[in-house]
Design a protein around this motif. Structure first.
Motif, PDB file in Angstrom:
ATOM      1  N   SER A 166      -2.504  -0.413   3.402  1.00 33.78           N
ATOM      2  CA  SER A 166      -3.048   0.611   4.284  1.00 33.78           C
ATOM      3  C   SER A 166      -2.126   0.744   5.484  1.00 33.78           C
ATOM      4  O   SER A 166      -1.721  -0.266   6.072  1.00 33.78           O
ATOM      5  CB  SER A 166      -4.445   0.213   4.771  1.00 33.78           C
ATOM      6  OG  SER A 166      -5.333   0.137   3.688  1.00 33.78           O
ATOM      7  N   LEU A 218      -8.271   4.756   5.751  1.00 28.87           N
ATOM      8  CA  LEU A 218      -8.118   3.318   5.611  1.00 28.87           C
ATOM      9  C   LEU A 218      -9.446   2.657   5.248  1.00 28.87           C
ATOM     10  O   LEU A 218     -10.500   3.287   5.281  1.00 28.87           O
ATOM     11  CB  LEU A 218      -7.578   2.722   6.909  1.00 28.87           C
ATOM     12  CG  LEU A 218      -6.248   3.296   7.400  1.00 28.87           C
ATOM     13  CD1 LEU A 218      -5.826   2.632   8.690  1.00 28.87           C
ATOM     14  CD2 LEU A 218      -5.174   3.155   6.357  1.00 28.87           C
ATOM     15  N   GLU A 228      -2.803   5.242   2.042  1.00 37.90           N
ATOM     16  CA  GLU A 228      -2.883   4.138   1.096  1.00 37.90           C
ATOM     17  C   GLU A 228      -1.604   4.185   0.278  1.00 37.90           C
ATOM     18  O   GLU A 228      -1.227   5.233  -0.238  1.00 37.90           O
ATOM     19  CB  GLU A 228      -4.096   4.293   0.188  1.00 37.90           C
ATOM     20  CG  GLU A 228      -5.401   4.196   0.929  1.00 37.90           C
ATOM     21  CD  GLU A 228      -6.593   4.505   0.042  1.00 37.90           C
ATOM     22  OE1 GLU A 228      -6.402   4.935  -1.111  1.00 37.90           O
ATOM     23  OE2 GLU A 228      -7.714   4.320   0.515  1.00 37.90           O
TER      24      GLU A 228
END
Length: 77
Positions: free
Chosen positions: A46, A2, A10
């Motif tokens: 994320s 992240l 992601e």
């Protein structure tokens, strides 16, 4: 990984309200700040690694939405 360096996923999704609702249902999912997204055709998200079970549940639904969307509109260039 992240943005803050923590383990995670992601995910690039089209700016479609159905996709946004699904990804927002995953606890801890965060949309990247606008300046970090290079492509205007997708929004980057994320998702913390510990939420993989939640992601696994929504991925087939996201795939269906995106497949139909791009079949109708064409994939972004």
């Amino acid at each position: 990984m992240l943005l803050d360096g923590a383990p995670g996923f992601e995910v690039a999704l089209p700016p479609d309200s159905r996709c946004v609702r699904l990804i927002e249902s995953v606890q801890g999912a965060r949309k990247w700040p606008r300046g970090l997204v290079r492509e205007g055709h997708v929004w980057m998200w994320s998702v913390p690694a510990e939420r993989w079970r939640e992601m696994r549940k929504i991925l087939p639904i996201l795939k269906g939405i995106i497949t139909v969307k791009y079949a109708k509109e064409g994939a972004p260039a």
